[in-house]
Write a protein that holds these residues in place. Structure first.
Motif, PDB file in Angstrom:
ATOM      1  N   LYS A  51       6.052  -1.823  -8.071  1.00  0.00           N
ATOM      2  CA  LYS A  51       6.601  -2.448  -6.861  1.00  0.00           C
ATOM      3  C   LYS A  51       6.556  -1.500  -5.669  1.00  0.00           C
ATOM      4  O   LYS A  51       6.436  -1.931  -4.525  1.00  0.00           O
ATOM      5  CB  LYS A  51       8.033  -2.905  -7.106  1.00  0.00           C
ATOM      6  N   TRP A  52       6.676  -0.203  -5.907  1.00  0.00           N
ATOM      7  CA  TRP A  52       6.667   0.768  -4.817  1.00  0.00           C
ATOM      8  C   TRP A  52       5.348   0.739  -4.046  1.00  0.00           C
ATOM      9  O   TRP A  52       5.315   1.068  -2.865  1.00  0.00           O
ATOM     10  CB  TRP A  52       6.955   2.178  -5.335  1.00  0.00           C
ATOM     11  N   GLN A  53       4.270   0.308  -4.703  1.00  0.00           N
ATOM     12  CA  GLN A  53       2.978   0.253  -4.021  1.00  0.00           C
ATOM     13  C   GLN A  53       3.000  -0.759  -2.884  1.00  0.00           C
ATOM     14  O   GLN A  53       2.357  -0.554  -1.850  1.00  0.00           O
ATOM     15  CB  GLN A  53       1.860  -0.051  -5.015  1.00  0.00           C
ATOM     16  N   ILE A  56       4.397   1.024   0.051  1.00  0.00           N
ATOM     17  CA  ILE A  56       3.415   1.929   0.669  1.00  0.00           C
ATOM     18  C   ILE A  56       2.504   1.128   1.595  1.00  0.00           C
ATOM     19  O   ILE A  56       2.292   1.507   2.761  1.00  0.00           O
ATOM     20  CB  ILE A  56       2.592   2.670  -0.412  1.00  0.00           C
ATOM     21  N   ARG A  57       1.968   0.008   1.105  1.00  0.00           N
ATOM     22  CA  ARG A  57       1.096  -0.828   1.943  1.00  0.00           C
ATOM     23  C   ARG A  57       1.842  -1.321   3.183  1.00  0.00           C
ATOM     24  O   ARG A  57       1.297  -1.303   4.293  1.00  0.00           O
ATOM     25  CB  ARG A  57       0.567  -2.018   1.144  1.00  0.00           C
ATOM     26  N   HIS A  58       3.063  -1.745   2.997  1.00  0.00           N
ATOM     27  CA  HIS A  58       3.887  -2.233   4.102  1.00  0.00           C
ATOM     28  C   HIS A  58       4.063  -1.146   5.162  1.00  0.00           C
ATOM     29  O   HIS A  58       3.899  -1.393   6.362  1.00  0.00           O
ATOM     30  CB  HIS A  58       5.240  -2.680   3.541  1.00  0.00           C
ATOM     31  N   ASN A  63       3.740   0.890  10.564  1.00  0.00           N
ATOM     32  CA  ASN A  63       4.133   2.086  11.309  1.00  0.00           C
ATOM     33  C   ASN A  63       2.974   2.598  12.149  1.00  0.00           C
ATOM     34  O   ASN A  63       1.886   2.849  11.629  1.00  0.00           O
ATOM     35  CB  ASN A  63       4.616   3.173  10.341  1.00  0.00           C
ATOM     36  N   ASP A  64       3.230   2.769  13.433  1.00  0.00           N
ATOM     37  CA  ASP A  64       2.189   3.189  14.361  1.00  0.00           C
ATOM     38  C   ASP A  64       1.674   4.602  14.099  1.00  0.00           C
ATOM     39  O   ASP A  64       0.631   4.976  14.628  1.00  0.00           O
ATOM     40  CB  ASP A  64       2.694   3.112  15.807  1.00  0.00           C
ATOM     41  N   CYS A  65       2.378   5.369  13.304  1.00  0.00           N
ATOM     42  CA  CYS A  65       1.924   6.738  13.036  1.00  0.00           C
ATOM     43  C   CYS A  65       0.742   6.762  12.070  1.00  0.00           C
ATOM     44  O   CYS A  65       0.090   7.790  11.910  1.00  0.00           O
ATOM     45  CB  CYS A  65       3.058   7.619  12.526  1.00  0.00           C
ATOM     46  N   PHE A  66       0.434   5.611  11.434  1.00  0.00           N
ATOM     47  CA  PHE A  66      -0.704   5.527  10.517  1.00  0.00           C
ATOM     48  C   PHE A  66      -1.791   4.659  11.134  1.00  0.00           C
ATOM     49  O   PHE A  66      -1.517   3.595  11.687  1.00  0.00           O
ATOM     50  CB  PHE A  66      -0.286   4.946   9.167  1.00  0.00           C
ATOM     51  N   VAL A  67      -3.025   5.128  11.034  1.00  0.00           N
ATOM     52  CA  VAL A  67      -4.161   4.430  11.623  1.00  0.00           C
ATOM     53  C   VAL A  67      -5.186   4.142  10.540  1.00  0.00           C
ATOM     54  O   VAL A  67      -5.549   5.033   9.764  1.00  0.00           O
ATOM     55  CB  VAL A  67      -4.818   5.300  12.728  1.00  0.00           C
TER      56      VAL A  67
END
Length: 123
Positions: A51-53, A56-58, A63-67
């Motif tokens: 479920k934690w995966q 991670i995808r969410h 979050n704008d810090c990830f591109v």
């Protein structure tokens, strides 16, 4: 001997993703490689339901810090790469309870091993 209890690591999903990307060559990874980084380093995620995966995808998408970076032509494989956006502040990751140390201009770095005594209980 009793069964060993594995504790939830004291890191947010954002911090886990940032750790994975900070360790990566070129500071970019596919989603599968981010999962692999987390499960190789934290027993809790290795032994728990997947479920934690979803979280991670969410976090990657919201979050704008990830591109998201598309694969280059001629680079076969599944999925896009993810990286940290150097223009986005990561101050939320720099607190004393995270693995990231103080931030430079657009740069996050990991604290040296052993910065948090007792961390071995999460590994």
């Amino acid at each position: 001997m009793g069964e060993r209890t594995v504790n939830l690591p004291p890191y947010s999903y954002i911090a886990l993703i940032a750790m994975a990307l900070a360790h990566a060559p070129g500071r970019r990874l596919t989603l599968a490689a981010i999962y692999r980084f987390i499960t190789e380093r934290f027993a809790f995620y290795r032994d728990s339901p997947r479920k934690w995966q979803n979280s991670i995808r969410h976090n990657l998408t919201l979050n704008d810090c990830f591109v998201k970076v598309p694969r280059e032509p001629g680079n076969p494989g599944k999925g896009n790469y993810w990286t940290l956006d150097p223009a986005e502040p990561l101050l939320a990751l720099a607190g004393p309870g995270t693995a990231l140390g103080p931030l430079g201009p657009g740069e996050a770095y990991l604290r040296p091993p052993g910065y948090a005594p007792g961390l071995e209980r999460y590994l």
